[in-house]
Design an enzyme around this catalytic site. Structure first.
Site, mmCIF file in Angstrom:
data_model
loop_
_atom_site.group_PDB
_atom_site.id
_atom_site.type_symbol
_atom_site.label_atom_id
_atom_site.label_comp_id
_atom_site.label_asym_id
_atom_site.label_seq_id
_atom_site.Cartn_x
_atom_site.Cartn_y
_atom_site.Cartn_z
ATOM 1 N N GLU A 61 -30.174 4.215 -10.917
ATOM 2 C CA GLU A 61 -29.426 3.247 -10.135
ATOM 3 C C GLU A 61 -29.066 2.017 -10.965
ATOM 4 O OE1 GLU A 61 -32.107 4.798 -9.202
ATOM 5 O OE2 GLU A 61 -31.411 5.998 -7.507
ATOM 6 N N ASN A 334 -28.119 12.756 -13.751
ATOM 7 C CA ASN A 334 -26.670 12.553 -13.748
ATOM 8 C C ASN A 334 -25.943 13.432 -14.766
ATOM 9 O OD1 ASN A 334 -24.103 11.547 -13.597
ATOM 10 N ND2 ASN A 334 -24.616 9.466 -14.219
ATOM 11 N N GLU A 337 -23.211 11.830 -17.541
ATOM 12 C CA GLU A 337 -23.556 11.225 -18.829
ATOM 13 C C GLU A 337 -23.316 12.177 -19.998
ATOM 14 O OE1 GLU A 337 -26.874 8.055 -17.101
ATOM 15 O OE2 GLU A 337 -27.526 9.857 -18.140
#
Length: 425
Positions: A61, A334, A337
């Protein structure tokens, strides 16, 4: 009723919380030198002018909000941004990545009334942006009492959390009434937040699309590129307990196909480096350990990258990424990336933290999904040996990321009335 009971109980919980912080510190989970921040006694002076407080849960986050920090600072020359997190790892990353001095990091206070009141009395934020799926009652109630404009940004709310909150609808509505606005990642989550009481809840998209490629130290990249040379390289990135054994087994199988293959093994939490090094030693694989300053030699089959903030380096070096957290029920990490750095992504069956993102990337042909760890070695071998297929998959994933990169524009547009109310911009 429940809110008042919680506040009363937490007034008595100081000694227990202090003991908990001691135990966490002994495990490296708390920064003793900055405990005063956790207890609501900050020493960093409040900047003059307007202050936006942005709270993120942890590493993922906090990285996702960096584009938002940049846009906020660009909106007003006298604005400062404070980012709070609760983990040592995220604190270290923010110290590196935030554009000082106008943006800086603090630890979020523990949810005790005294700590919360001390924190807010010192910082006096003009606007609060909450990038978190955990709602701390004392902290949110104190923000509401001070009538500080507040928005929930990049919001996620799992079905399990939603079901739990629906069991106490009055408490949920009261607690979440602090948020003037909720900007959810998906339409499903926006609907859940409306049901719980945030009337103005909108599906804006995921800020993780807007982060841009992760940085890498040029000297470190040059040094590693030189020693690796033309060796085939893959990474098992952001591994959790149980996945290192899968990585080792896959690498042992790959070495039978091509003995010069190099594995970059990156534990999600660098403090597990010693544990992972022990596993590598037991396996018989020759390896070098980055935290000790070593580079991989020609005879090393694995490079343990138990360091912090070097994923941009990892993805630039490895044309194939196996995503950690996806072969254990963690929910994955994620995939944008590696995709932005042309590293083709393989994942396991547990990517539930990124359901819509994964669905879109998979539909575009940008991800390779596996049912279990036995399929890792054949999948990696196939991609390493076929650059045409590998590059096509990487291009498809990167295309999805670039098409969605405007999420930050939609967030800033939605926040404009609150920014004006807070005197920002």
């Amino acid at each position: 009723m429940l809110e008042s009971l919680y506040r009363g109980l937490t007034r008595l919980a100081g000694p227990a919380v202090s003991h908990l912080l001691d135990k966490r510190a002994a495990r490296g989970k708390e920064d003793l030198a900055r405990r005063h921040e956790r207890l609501g006694r900050p020493r960093h002076p409040r900047p003059t002018g307007r202050l936006v407080w942005l709270h993120a849960a942890s590493v993922g986050e906090s990285l996702a909000v960096l584009p938002l920090v940049d846009r906020l600072l660009a909106a007003s020359p006298d604005l400062s941004v404070m980012v709070t997190t609760g983990t040592v790892t995220s604190a270290a990353l923010m110290e590196r990545r935030l554009p000082a001095p106008r943006a800086f990091h603090q630890y979020v206070p523990v949810d005790l009334p005294g700590a919360v009141d001390g924190f807010l009395a010192h910082w006096r934020p003009d606007l609060v942006l909450w990038v978190e799926s955990e709602f701390w009652p004392n902290l949110l109630s104190a923000i509401r009492r001070r009538a500080v404009p507040c928005a929930l940004v990049n919001a996620r709310l799992s079905q399990k959390s939603f079901a739990n909150w629906r069991r106490v609808p009055g408490t949920a509505r009261r607690l979440l009434s602090v948020f003037d606005l909720a900007l959810a990642q998906t339409a499903v989550e926006a609907k859940r937040l409306r049901v719980l009481g945030i009337t103005d809840s909108r599906a804006i998209g995921n800020l993780k699309y807007s982060g841009g490629p992760l940085p890498a130290d040029e000297a470190a990249l040059a040094a590693l590129t030189a020693v690796i040379g033309t060796r085939p390289v893959w990474t098992f990135a952001s591994t959790h307990a149980g996945e290192e054994a899968m990585a080792i087994a896959a690498q042992q199988a790959l070495l039978e196909i091509r003995p010069d293959t190099l594995l970059l093994l990156v534990p999600r939490h660098p403090d597990r480096g010693g544990e992972v090094a022990g596993m590598l030693s037991t396996s018989g694989l020759s390896f070098a350990r980055r935290s000790g300053g070593a580079l991989p030699g020609a005879d090393d089959s694995a490079y343990l990258m138990d360091t912090l903030g070097e994923m941009g380096l990892v993805f630039r070096l490895a044309p194939v990424t196996v995503m950690g957290g996806s072969f254990m029920p963690v929910g994955g990490h994620n995939p944008i990336e590696p995709a932005l750095l042309n590293s083709t992504v393989i994942h396991g069956p547990h990517m539930f933290n990124f359901t819509e993102m994964v669905a879109e990337m998979r539909a575009a042909g940008g991800l390779l999904s596996l049912d279990g760890p036995d399929a890792i070695a054949p999948a990696v071998a196939g991609l390493l040996s076929d650059p045409v297929v590998r590059n096509a998959q990487a291009d498809a994933a990167r295309g999805v990321a670039l098409r969605n990169a405007t999420a930050i524009d939609r967030v800033m547009e939605a926040l404009a009335p609150l920014l004006a109310r807070a005197g920002v911009g």
